[in-house]
Design a protein around this motif. Sequence first.
Motif, PDB file in Angstrom:
ATOM      1  N   GLY A 319      18.177 -42.097  19.033  1.00  0.00           N
ATOM      2  CA  GLY A 319      16.728 -42.242  19.051  1.00  0.00           C
ATOM      3  C   GLY A 319      16.115 -42.305  17.668  1.00  0.00           C
ATOM      4  O   GLY A 319      14.968 -41.902  17.466  1.00  0.00           O
ATOM      5  N   LEU A 320      16.855 -42.840  16.713  1.00  0.00           N
ATOM      6  CA  LEU A 320      16.396 -42.890  15.329  1.00  0.00           C
ATOM      7  C   LEU A 320      15.243 -43.886  15.174  1.00  0.00           C
ATOM      8  O   LEU A 320      15.377 -45.055  15.520  1.00  0.00           O
ATOM      9  CB  LEU A 320      17.563 -43.292  14.426  1.00  0.00           C
ATOM     10  N   LEU A 321      14.108 -43.420  14.664  1.00  0.00           N
ATOM     11  CA  LEU A 321      12.964 -44.278  14.362  1.00  0.00           C
ATOM     12  C   LEU A 321      13.099 -44.721  12.913  1.00  0.00           C
ATOM     13  O   LEU A 321      12.749 -43.997  11.985  1.00  0.00           O
ATOM     14  CB  LEU A 321      11.653 -43.525  14.579  1.00  0.00           C
ATOM     15  N   GLU A 322      13.656 -45.923  12.714  1.00  0.00           N
ATOM     16  CA  GLU A 322      13.902 -46.414  11.366  1.00  0.00           C
ATOM     17  C   GLU A 322      13.984 -47.923  11.356  1.00  0.00           C
ATOM     18  O   GLU A 322      14.747 -48.505  12.132  1.00  0.00           O
ATOM     19  CB  GLU A 322      15.196 -45.823  10.804  1.00  0.00           C
ATOM     20  N   PRO A 323      13.183 -48.548  10.466  1.00  0.00           N
ATOM     21  CA  PRO A 323      12.185 -47.897   9.624  1.00  0.00           C
ATOM     22  C   PRO A 323      10.836 -47.800  10.351  1.00  0.00           C
ATOM     23  O   PRO A 323      10.590 -48.501  11.317  1.00  0.00           O
ATOM     24  CB  PRO A 323      12.073 -48.837   8.427  1.00  0.00           C
ATOM     25  N   TYR A 324      10.011 -46.902   9.850  1.00  0.00           N
ATOM     26  CA  TYR A 324       8.600 -46.935  10.216  1.00  0.00           C
ATOM     27  C   TYR A 324       7.787 -46.757   8.950  1.00  0.00           C
ATOM     28  O   TYR A 324       8.316 -46.299   7.922  1.00  0.00           O
ATOM     29  CB  TYR A 324       8.255 -45.885  11.280  1.00  0.00           C
ATOM     30  N   VAL A 325       6.532 -47.157   8.993  1.00  0.00           N
ATOM     31  CA  VAL A 325       5.686 -47.100   7.807  1.00  0.00           C
ATOM     32  C   VAL A 325       4.709 -45.940   7.935  1.00  0.00           C
ATOM     33  O   VAL A 325       3.925 -45.879   8.888  1.00  0.00           O
ATOM     34  CB  VAL A 325       4.924 -48.427   7.599  1.00  0.00           C
ATOM     35  N   ALA A 326       4.787 -45.022   6.982  1.00  0.00           N
ATOM     36  CA  ALA A 326       3.788 -43.965   6.879  1.00  0.00           C
ATOM     37  C   ALA A 326       2.595 -44.510   6.102  1.00  0.00           C
ATOM     38  O   ALA A 326       2.767 -45.213   5.101  1.00  0.00           O
ATOM     39  CB  ALA A 326       4.375 -42.757   6.156  1.00  0.00           C
ATOM     40  N   ILE A 327       1.390 -44.212   6.567  1.00  0.00           N
ATOM     41  CA  ILE A 327       0.165 -44.685   5.915  1.00  0.00           C
ATOM     42  C   ILE A 327      -0.585 -43.477   5.350  1.00  0.00           C
ATOM     43  O   ILE A 327      -0.857 -42.511   6.073  1.00  0.00           O
ATOM     44  CB  ILE A 327      -0.734 -45.447   6.908  1.00  0.00           C
ATOM     45  N   ASN A 328      -0.892 -43.541   4.086  1.00  0.00           N
ATOM     46  CA  ASN A 328      -1.588 -42.454   3.403  1.00  0.00           C
ATOM     47  C   ASN A 328      -3.080 -42.539   3.693  1.00  0.00           C
ATOM     48  O   ASN A 328      -3.832 -43.239   3.004  1.00  0.00           O
ATOM     49  CB  ASN A 328      -1.321 -42.517   1.899  1.00  0.00           C
ATOM     50  N   ILE A 329      -3.525 -41.821   4.699  1.00  0.00           N
ATOM     51  CA  ILE A 329      -4.905 -41.913   5.163  1.00  0.00           C
ATOM     52  C   ILE A 329      -5.882 -41.293   4.166  1.00  0.00           C
ATOM     53  O   ILE A 329      -7.064 -41.645   4.139  1.00  0.00           O
ATOM     54  CB  ILE A 329      -5.027 -41.266   6.559  1.00  0.00           C
ATOM     55  N   ILE A 330      -5.412 -40.407   3.305  1.00  0.00           N
ATOM     56  CA  ILE A 330      -6.322 -39.766   2.348  1.00  0.00           C
ATOM     57  C   ILE A 330      -6.225 -40.387   0.951  1.00  0.00           C
ATOM     58  O   ILE A 330      -6.761 -39.833  -0.012  1.00  0.00           O
ATOM     59  CB  ILE A 330      -6.065 -38.251   2.264  1.00  0.00           C
ATOM     60  N   ALA A 459       2.071 -33.070  -1.236  1.00  0.00           N
ATOM     61  CA  ALA A 459       0.795 -33.673  -0.830  1.00  0.00           C
ATOM     62  C   ALA A 459      -0.054 -34.109  -2.013  1.00  0.00           C
ATOM     63  O   ALA A 459      -0.963 -34.932  -1.851  1.00  0.00           O
ATOM     64  CB  ALA A 459       0.015 -32.687   0.038  1.00  0.00           C
ATOM     65  N   ASP A 460       0.228 -33.591  -3.210  1.00  0.00           N
ATOM     66  CA  ASP A 460      -0.556 -34.007  -4.378  1.00  0.00           C
ATOM     67  C   ASP A 460      -0.435 -35.508  -4.623  1.00  0.00           C
ATOM     68  O   ASP A 460      -1.399 -36.165  -5.019  1.00  0.00           O
ATOM     69  CB  ASP A 460      -0.106 -33.247  -5.627  1.00  0.00           C
ATOM     70  N   TYR A 461       0.763 -36.054  -4.403  1.00  0.00           N
ATOM     71  CA  TYR A 461       0.952 -37.487  -4.624  1.00  0.00           C
ATOM     72  C   TYR A 461       0.133 -38.312  -3.636  1.00  0.00           C
ATOM     73  O   TYR A 461      -0.374 -39.388  -3.970  1.00  0.00           O
ATOM     74  CB  TYR A 461       2.433 -37.844  -4.536  1.00  0.00           C
ATOM     75  N   ALA A 462       0.014 -37.811  -2.406  1.00  0.00           N
ATOM     76  CA  ALA A 462      -0.825 -38.502  -1.423  1.00  0.00           C
ATOM     77  C   ALA A 462      -2.293 -38.422  -1.836  1.00  0.00           C
ATOM     78  O   ALA A 462      -3.017 -39.429  -1.813  1.00  0.00           O
ATOM     79  CB  ALA A 462      -0.629 -37.888  -0.041  1.00  0.00           C
ATOM     80  N   ARG A 463      -2.747 -37.251  -2.216  1.00  0.00           N
ATOM     81  CA  ARG A 463      -4.151 -37.070  -2.603  1.00  0.00           C
ATOM     82  C   ARG A 463      -4.515 -37.890  -3.827  1.00  0.00           C
ATOM     83  O   ARG A 463      -5.637 -38.391  -3.955  1.00  0.00           O
ATOM     84  CB  ARG A 463      -4.440 -35.590  -2.855  1.00  0.00           C
ATOM     85  N   GLN A 464      -3.572 -38.040  -4.757  1.00  0.00           N
ATOM     86  CA  GLN A 464      -3.837 -38.779  -5.994  1.00  0.00           C
ATOM     87  C   GLN A 464      -3.760 -40.289  -5.808  1.00  0.00           C
ATOM     88  O   GLN A 464      -4.130 -41.038  -6.713  1.00  0.00           O
ATOM     89  CB  GLN A 464      -2.843 -38.346  -7.066  1.00  0.00           C
ATOM     90  N   GLY A 465      -3.276 -40.736  -4.649  1.00  0.00           N
ATOM     91  CA  GLY A 465      -3.139 -42.181  -4.423  1.00  0.00           C
ATOM     92  C   GLY A 465      -1.932 -42.774  -5.115  1.00  0.00           C
ATOM     93  O   GLY A 465      -1.929 -43.961  -5.449  1.00  0.00           O
ATOM     94  N   ALA A 466      -0.876 -41.965  -5.315  1.00  0.00           N
ATOM     95  CA  ALA A 466       0.356 -42.497  -5.901  1.00  0.00           C
ATOM     96  C   ALA A 466       0.999 -43.508  -4.961  1.00  0.00           C
ATOM     97  O   ALA A 466       1.780 -44.355  -5.395  1.00  0.00           O
ATOM     98  CB  ALA A 466       1.328 -41.368  -6.206  1.00  0.00           C
ATOM     99  N   TRP A 467       0.667 -43.392  -3.678  1.00  0.00           N
ATOM    100  CA  TRP A 467       1.171 -44.360  -2.700  1.00  0.00           C
ATOM    101  C   TRP A 467       0.154 -44.532  -1.575  1.00  0.00           C
ATOM    102  O   TRP A 467      -0.610 -43.622  -1.261  1.00  0.00           O
ATOM    103  CB  TRP A 467       2.515 -43.910  -2.128  1.00  0.00           C
ATOM    104  N   ASP A 468       0.143 -45.734  -1.018  1.00  0.00           N
ATOM    105  CA  ASP A 468      -0.685 -46.032   0.153  1.00  0.00           C
ATOM    106  C   ASP A 468       0.158 -46.168   1.405  1.00  0.00           C
ATOM    107  O   ASP A 468      -0.269 -45.778   2.495  1.00  0.00           O
ATOM    108  CB  ASP A 468      -1.483 -47.320  -0.064  1.00  0.00           C
ATOM    109  N   ILE A 469       1.340 -46.754   1.252  1.00  0.00           N
ATOM    110  CA  ILE A 469       2.270 -46.849   2.373  1.00  0.00           C
ATOM    111  C   ILE A 469       3.669 -46.530   1.864  1.00  0.00           C
ATOM    112  O   ILE A 469       3.970 -46.647   0.673  1.00  0.00           O
ATOM    113  CB  ILE A 469       2.263 -48.228   3.070  1.00  0.00           C
ATOM    114  N   ALA A 470       4.541 -46.110   2.776  1.00  0.00           N
ATOM    115  CA  ALA A 470       5.937 -45.848   2.441  1.00  0.00           C
ATOM    116  C   ALA A 470       6.780 -46.067   3.679  1.00  0.00           C
ATOM    117  O   ALA A 470       6.373 -45.711   4.790  1.00  0.00           O
ATOM    118  CB  ALA A 470       6.115 -44.416   1.926  1.00  0.00           C
ATOM    119  N   ALA A 471       7.939 -46.684   3.506  1.00  0.00           N
ATOM    120  CA  ALA A 471       8.870 -46.887   4.619  1.00  0.00           C
ATOM    121  C   ALA A 471       9.777 -45.670   4.712  1.00  0.00           C
ATOM    122  O   ALA A 471      10.498 -45.342   3.766  1.00  0.00           O
ATOM    123  CB  ALA A 471       9.694 -48.149   4.412  1.00  0.00           C
ATOM    124  N   VAL A 472       9.707 -44.985   5.829  1.00  0.00           N
ATOM    125  CA  VAL A 472      10.458 -43.750   6.034  1.00  0.00           C
ATOM    126  C   VAL A 472      11.210 -43.833   7.362  1.00  0.00           C
ATOM    127  O   VAL A 472      11.160 -44.860   8.058  1.00  0.00           O
ATOM    128  CB  VAL A 472       9.513 -42.527   6.007  1.00  0.00           C
TER     129      VAL A 472
END
Length: 586
Positions: A319-330, A459-472
Amino acid sequence: MVKSTVIGAVAAVLATLCPPGQSVHYGGTLTLAGSADIDHLDTASGYYGPTFVLERAYSRQLVTAPASRDVSQASAIVADIAAEVPTQANGGVSKDGKTYTFHIKPGVDWDAPSGRRQVTAQDEVLGIKRLCNPAVGAGALQYFTDTIVGMKAFCDGFAKVTPDIPSIARYIQGNTIAGVRAVNDRTVVFQLVQAIPDFLDIMALTFASPAPREYLKYLPDSADFRQHVISDGPYRITGYTANKEITLGRNPAWNPRTDQVRKAYVDGIHVEEGLNQQQTFDAITGGAADSQWDVPPPSAQLGALAAAHDPRLEVMDVGLLEPYVAINIISPNNNGATSNVLVRQALEYAVNKADEINVIGGPNIAQTTCQILAPSSGAYQPFCLYPSTNDQGDPDKAKQLLAQAGYPNGLTLKMIHGDAGTQPAVAKSLQTALARAGITLQLTQVPRSDFYPKYMSNADYARQGAWDIAAVNWRPDWLGDNARTYLSPLLDGSGYTANSPTFGNDYGFYNSSVTNGLLQQAFSSPDRTTANNLFHQAEVQALTDAAVIPMGHQFAVYLHTTALHNANWYPNGVIDPTNVWLDPKH
């Protein structure tokens, strides 16, 4: 002398542990080759497939899942350090299903610095308390805060503690969890907020491992801690050099008569890190390593091996979910573009899922998906909110949604990705697909060993906008009725705030009161059918919100040599190193 005693004990019980009809061999060193390091050696925080491989060798839990190719057998929780699995029939579970009592077997010992010592109920209480330490907490803490009486209050207080050794020790020693109690040295009782049908599955996770009292001397999972890991499993860590190698040898304190799950055929385990994907493949096919550590074969070779049904390649549906895209909502980038549901829905249409599947090895390895839950999950009900022809995406629809969101000329987003495995190729494929919709994707490559523990879990990297999306990717923590193991870690933001040091595996901080409410109703449902319907509703709501972008359900793959035998891969989708053996002359 000690080693001879341990091997003799293994031999004495071998007849009761060997798979029927197979000739086994014990001895030799299992060599695993790969790229990156573990995420954590501390069982309180380790949450990564390769880490689970090692944790199986040096840690034990009250209950566990057996290694088996039979899904039903692998889903059947068995006793580990507990004398038996608690049930209502044996008095271990109360009539209302809210109290679980575990009795620890005598002879389950720590390989403590002062000498072997019985694992106690107090050690189990300490293990649970350490889960929400403010230094490096558990990746799926909500499994415990949602189920155990007083756990959330204990963790809320712990979050305010300074993350240093004396402050952590004082809080642990000076505070209790109302629902976790050591009745005596070998009896521990858990009080639940309500009857939880999957509580034993939660307790089988390595998060729920007991912890020896010596751990209070170290900052959780610090460099110093990693040099002082104490084992109650069949192997102990004998050497650890970050990003280079890990070695394990037999644990002289382990008594095989207390362990019906781990057979411990090999004498030791050696993990060689720092190899790229091709080097890992060459090491295994050339006989320098027995099996892979963390990276699968390169896509071209992987597809060929799968198509040929090569016996060296284990192909596993977990049941591996790969890949999926995480979206940085903040993310603050583009005036907070990714906080706009229309932008996120545009991304859902912009991706080319068919190309992503080809990049990671083709249809023999993975299938495109519109959903988070895999077909093997008990709560799975098929639906697709963002369809496209041949799963190649709909860039025109994506452009339309971007225009409605206020971005008629497109926008630029940032993507972070690892430098090993298929991550670089997946990132390039996403960059090409999104460009069709007018979205420029700026790629930042980081060491694979840093991708999750340093960037995604901070979470600091998300808050700072170091990324908007990531494949995880995501591997469910147990099999069968396992919707909780997908939806709670990935979508339930109720346990965090926008200022939390980590969002766990809810990397982009999706936090919907509607979705959270549906999940809480599912968690408290008295029967599986009702719970699974609520889980389905939560999944639909989260994807309506475009919280993440599911792209593929991939088979877990594991390459090994023909000299390695009994590569059973449940429950965690990778081989159980305590149950494999090597050819005598290997």
